[in-house]
Design an enzyme around this catalytic site. Structure first.
Site, PDB file in Angstrom:
ATOM      1  N   VAL A   1       0.869  -1.193   0.131  1.00 15.25           N
ATOM      2  CA  VAL A   1       0.072   0.065  -0.014  1.00 15.25           C
ATOM      3  C   VAL A   1       0.960   1.163  -0.035  1.00 15.25           C
ATOM      4  O   VAL A   1       1.729   1.322   0.886  1.00 15.25           O
ATOM      5  CB  VAL A   1      -0.925   0.063   1.200  1.00 15.25           C
ATOM      6  CG1 VAL A   1      -1.814   1.299   1.236  1.00 15.25           C
ATOM      7  CG2 VAL A   1      -1.781  -1.290   1.442  1.00 15.25           C
ATOM      8  N   ALA A   2       0.650   2.291  -1.124  1.00 17.00           N
ATOM      9  CA  ALA A   2       1.503   3.426  -0.919  1.00 17.00           C
ATOM     10  C   ALA A   2       0.854   4.322  -1.852  1.00 17.00           C
ATOM     11  O   ALA A   2      -0.044   3.966  -2.927  1.00 17.00           O
ATOM     12  CB  ALA A   2       2.849   2.930  -1.858  1.00 17.00           C
ATOM     13  N   VAL A   3       1.275   5.537  -1.410  1.00 15.76           N
ATOM     14  CA  VAL A   3       0.569   6.540  -1.895  1.00 15.76           C
ATOM     15  C   VAL A   3       1.570   7.614  -2.386  1.00 15.76           C
ATOM     16  O   VAL A   3       2.273   7.916  -1.423  1.00 15.76           O
ATOM     17  CB  VAL A   3      -0.598   7.487  -1.122  1.00 15.76           C
ATOM     18  CG1 VAL A   3      -1.474   8.692  -1.729  1.00 15.76           C
ATOM     19  CG2 VAL A   3      -1.717   6.234  -1.128  1.00 15.76           C
TER      20      VAL A   3
ATOM     21  N   TYR B   1      -5.010   1.658   9.020  1.00 15.75           N
ATOM     22  CA  TYR B   1      -5.730   0.487   9.066  1.00 15.75           C
ATOM     23  C   TYR B   1      -6.853   0.281  10.282  1.00 15.75           C
ATOM     24  O   TYR B   1      -7.871  -0.259  10.373  1.00 15.75           O
ATOM     25  CB  TYR B   1      -4.861  -0.776   9.055  1.00 15.75           C
ATOM     26  CG  TYR B   1      -3.862  -0.687   7.860  1.00 15.75           C
ATOM     27  CD1 TYR B   1      -4.451  -0.969   6.684  1.00 15.75           C
ATOM     28  CD2 TYR B   1      -2.608  -0.537   8.215  1.00 15.75           C
ATOM     29  CE1 TYR B   1      -3.606  -0.779   5.398  1.00 15.75           C
ATOM     30  CE2 TYR B   1      -1.646  -0.292   7.020  1.00 15.75           C
ATOM     31  CZ  TYR B   1      -2.360  -0.436   5.563  1.00 15.75           C
ATOM     32  OH  TYR B   1      -1.432  -0.380   4.525  1.00 15.75           O
TER      33      TYR B   1
ATOM     34  N   ASN C   1       5.342   2.257  12.069  1.00 13.85           N
ATOM     35  CA  ASN C   1       4.519   3.435  11.125  1.00 13.85           C
ATOM     36  C   ASN C   1       2.989   3.554  11.733  1.00 13.85           C
ATOM     37  O   ASN C   1       2.227   2.929  11.262  1.00 13.85           O
ATOM     38  CB  ASN C   1       4.400   2.407   9.779  1.00 13.85           C
ATOM     39  CG  ASN C   1       4.168   3.047   8.446  1.00 13.85           C
ATOM     40  OD1 ASN C   1       3.764   4.180   8.788  1.00 13.85           O
ATOM     41  ND2 ASN C   1       4.210   2.485   7.356  1.00 13.85           N
TER      42      ASN C   1
HETATM   43  C1  LIG Z   1       0.260  -3.271   4.525  1.00 15.83           C
HETATM   44  C2  LIG Z   1       1.164  -2.273   3.967  1.00 15.83           C
HETATM   45  O1  LIG Z   1       1.312  -2.297   2.699  1.00 15.83           O
HETATM   46  S1  LIG Z   1       1.788  -1.216   5.405  1.00 15.83           S
HETATM   47  C3  LIG Z   1       2.685   0.012   4.213  1.00 15.83           C
HETATM   48  C4  LIG Z   1       2.060   1.313   4.367  1.00 15.83           C
HETATM   49  N1  LIG Z   1       2.778   1.995   3.199  1.00 15.83           N
HETATM   50  C5  LIG Z   1       3.672   3.120   3.456  1.00 15.83           C
HETATM   51  O2  LIG Z   1       4.145   3.359   4.829  1.00 15.83           O
HETATM   52  C6  LIG Z   1       4.456   3.682   2.495  1.00 15.83           C
HETATM   53  C7  LIG Z   1       4.590   5.389   2.746  1.00 15.83           C
HETATM   54  N2  LIG Z   1       3.431   5.920   2.979  1.00 15.83           N
HETATM   55  C8  LIG Z   1       2.323   5.931   2.296  1.00 15.83           C
HETATM   56  O3  LIG Z   1       2.042   5.705   1.257  1.00 15.83           O
HETATM   57  C9  LIG Z   1       1.098   6.876   2.865  1.00 15.83           C
HETATM   58  O4  LIG Z   1       1.422   7.709   3.930  1.00 15.83           O
HETATM   59  C10 LIG Z   1       0.095   5.815   3.429  1.00 15.83           C
HETATM   60  C11 LIG Z   1      -0.224   4.661   2.573  1.00 15.83           C
HETATM   61  C12 LIG Z   1       0.482   5.073   4.707  1.00 15.83           C
HETATM   62  C13 LIG Z   1      -1.368   6.506   3.659  1.00 15.83           C
HETATM   63  O5  LIG Z   1      -1.917   6.986   2.523  1.00 15.83           O
HETATM   64  P1  LIG Z   1      -2.753   8.202   2.342  1.00 15.83           P
HETATM   65  O6  LIG Z   1      -3.504   8.348   0.897  1.00 15.83           O
HETATM   66  O7  LIG Z   1      -2.235   9.422   2.672  1.00 15.83           O
HETATM   67  O8  LIG Z   1      -3.863   7.980   3.545  1.00 15.83           O
HETATM   68  P2  LIG Z   1      -5.514   8.488   3.795  1.00 15.83           P
HETATM   69  O9  LIG Z   1      -5.422   9.867   3.219  1.00 15.83           O
HETATM   70  O10 LIG Z   1      -6.520   7.362   3.200  1.00 15.83           O
HETATM   71  O11 LIG Z   1      -5.356   8.367   5.314  1.00 15.83           O
HETATM   72  C14 LIG Z   1      -6.828   7.852   5.900  1.00 15.83           C
HETATM   73  C15 LIG Z   1      -6.534   8.183   7.413  1.00 15.83           C
HETATM   74  O12 LIG Z   1      -5.316   7.557   7.698  1.00 15.83           O
HETATM   75  C16 LIG Z   1      -4.701   8.278   8.813  1.00 15.83           C
HETATM   76  N3  LIG Z   1      -3.347   8.566   8.408  1.00 15.83           N
HETATM   77  C17 LIG Z   1      -2.990   8.129   7.009  1.00 15.83           C
HETATM   78  N4  LIG Z   1      -1.601   8.608   7.047  1.00 15.83           N
HETATM   79  C18 LIG Z   1      -1.303   9.059   8.236  1.00 15.83           C
HETATM   80  C19 LIG Z   1      -0.143   9.655   8.782  1.00 15.83           C
HETATM   81  N5  LIG Z   1       1.106   9.923   8.072  1.00 15.83           N
HETATM   82  N6  LIG Z   1      -0.046  10.193  10.201  1.00 15.83           N
HETATM   83  C20 LIG Z   1      -1.205  10.074  10.817  1.00 15.83           C
HETATM   84  N7  LIG Z   1      -2.356   9.313  10.370  1.00 15.83           N
HETATM   85  C21 LIG Z   1      -2.432   9.084   9.075  1.00 15.83           C
HETATM   86  C22 LIG Z   1      -5.358   9.234   8.923  1.00 15.83           C
HETATM   87  O13 LIG Z   1      -6.122   8.897  10.135  1.00 15.83           O
HETATM   88  C23 LIG Z   1      -6.330   9.633   7.821  1.00 15.83           C
HETATM   89  O14 LIG Z   1      -7.316  10.380   8.017  1.00 15.83           O
HETATM   90  P3  LIG Z   1      -7.249  12.099   8.044  1.00 15.83           P
HETATM   91  O15 LIG Z   1      -6.328  12.347   6.846  1.00 15.83           O
HETATM   92  O16 LIG Z   1      -8.704  12.421   7.761  1.00 15.83           O
HETATM   93  O17 LIG Z   1      -6.732  12.222   9.237  1.00 15.83           O
END
Ligand SMILES: CC(=O)SCCNC(=O)CCNC(=O)[C@H](O)C(C)(C)COP(=O)(O)OP(=O)(O)OC[C@H]1O[C@@H](n2cnc3c(N)ncnc32)[C@H](O)[C@@H]1OP(=O)(O)O
Length: 278
Positions: free
Chosen positions: A192-194, A238, A231
């Protein structure tokens, strides 16, 4: 909610965070003969600017195309951007030429190393901006698949902002019975990555919702994933989506993603409502 204690906290680099989530797609470490990477130029941000620019140009050229984010199965034409999104999110510290090598490695792994055991399913989802909402320009056969990719391609390609892989391979669930059979009915989410500049816009949430829908359509009753204990952003994401931390019994023979030995994970699961039979 039960919490998982898998061990003491450790500090983990984004690189190790990456490897945690990448079940079947092995990203090799950079070859040892490469010199240490030069100081990081803000490559991700450069790529992001380029991407946003391309998406905007696309929308200008094709005004009927929706500027909305669309979540759909990845197609062959998305391959490079999927690799790019993956590498810029999980290996943000690498700059040219290492980042390029990583992307190529990822691309090759996706296209050639994507073998799926018989009876299992795997789909790579993408969140795209600037593509056609309806897939009216699709070329190719619906049955043609390359790994988790839809083998068809579209003339109204969008720009990939986020990715997710969902499968029923069950590599990270304990086997069952004396014959150590794969578990069925539990889909596994990984990768999962954005892209950095598109974060906190709900894209990961939408990718997860789509993965759950996909899992339901496969007849799964639950979805599971491993998330790096260090993380907190992803863990919150999640938990907010209804995943619970599952306590793995001490000494249990529970497979986990291959990463640095000191890497700790939350194993998280969510039950799905109204599963359909596949
Ligand atoms: C199973 C796996 O693959 S685990 C690996 C996860 N991937 C990574 O760590 C790669 C680097 N990180 C990323 O790509 C992104 O930050 C992700 C995938 C973790 C999150 O993607 P996003 O599109 O930004 O998440 P999204 O906008 O849907 O966030 C939904 C909610 O999750 C939580 N959230 C997401 N990112 C964060 C953060 N950095 N810090 C705190 N809360 C967060 C918040 O509650 C958020 O809601 P809000 O924005 O209204 O507060």
């Amino acid at each position: 909610m039960r919490s998982l204690t898998l061990g003491t906290s450790v500090s983990v680099s984004p690189t190790s965070s990456l490897k945690s989530s990448l079940s079947p797609l092995s990203i090799k470490q950079p070859p040892p003969f490469f010199p240490p990477p030069p100081p990081r130029v803000s490559h991700d941000s450069a790529l992001s600017k380029l991407g946003a620019c391309r998406a905007t140009q696309f929308i200008d050229l094709f005004p009927t195309v929706s500027p909305e984010i669309v979540v759909r199965e990845a197609r062959l034409e998305d391959c490079w951007e999927v690799a790019e999104t993956h590498c810029s999110s999980f290996f943000p510290e690498y700059s040219f030429p290492l980042d390029f090598v990583l992307r190529v490695d990822r691309l090759v792994a996706m296209l050639s190393g994507f073998s799926i055991p018989p009876g299992c399913r795997r789909t790579c989802l993408v969140a795209v901006i600037g593509g056609s909402v309806d897939d009216m320009f699709l070329v190719g056969s619906e049955d043609f698949k390359v790994g988790g990719f839809d083998g068809r391609f579209s003339l109204s390609k969008g720009y990939v902002t986020g990715i997710l892989t969902v499968d029923t391979v069950a590599d990270f669930l304990p086997r069952k019975g004396p014959l150590r059979q794969r578990r069925t009915g539990i889909a596994y989410i990984s990768n999962v990555a954005v892209r950095e500049r598109f974060r906190r816009k709900g894209i990961a949430k939408r990718l997860i919702a789509k993965a759950e829908a996909q899992a339901r359509s496969w007849g799964c009753r639950a979805v599971a994933l491993h998330c790096d204990l260090n993380n907190p952003g992803a863990t919150k994401l999640y938990k907010d989506q209804g995943f619970k931390c599952i306590k793995v019994p001490e000494g249990a023979n529970w497979p986990r993603p291959q990463t640095a030995p000191d890497m700790k994970f939350n194993f998280m699961m969510k039950l799905l409502n109204n599963p359909t039979t596949a």
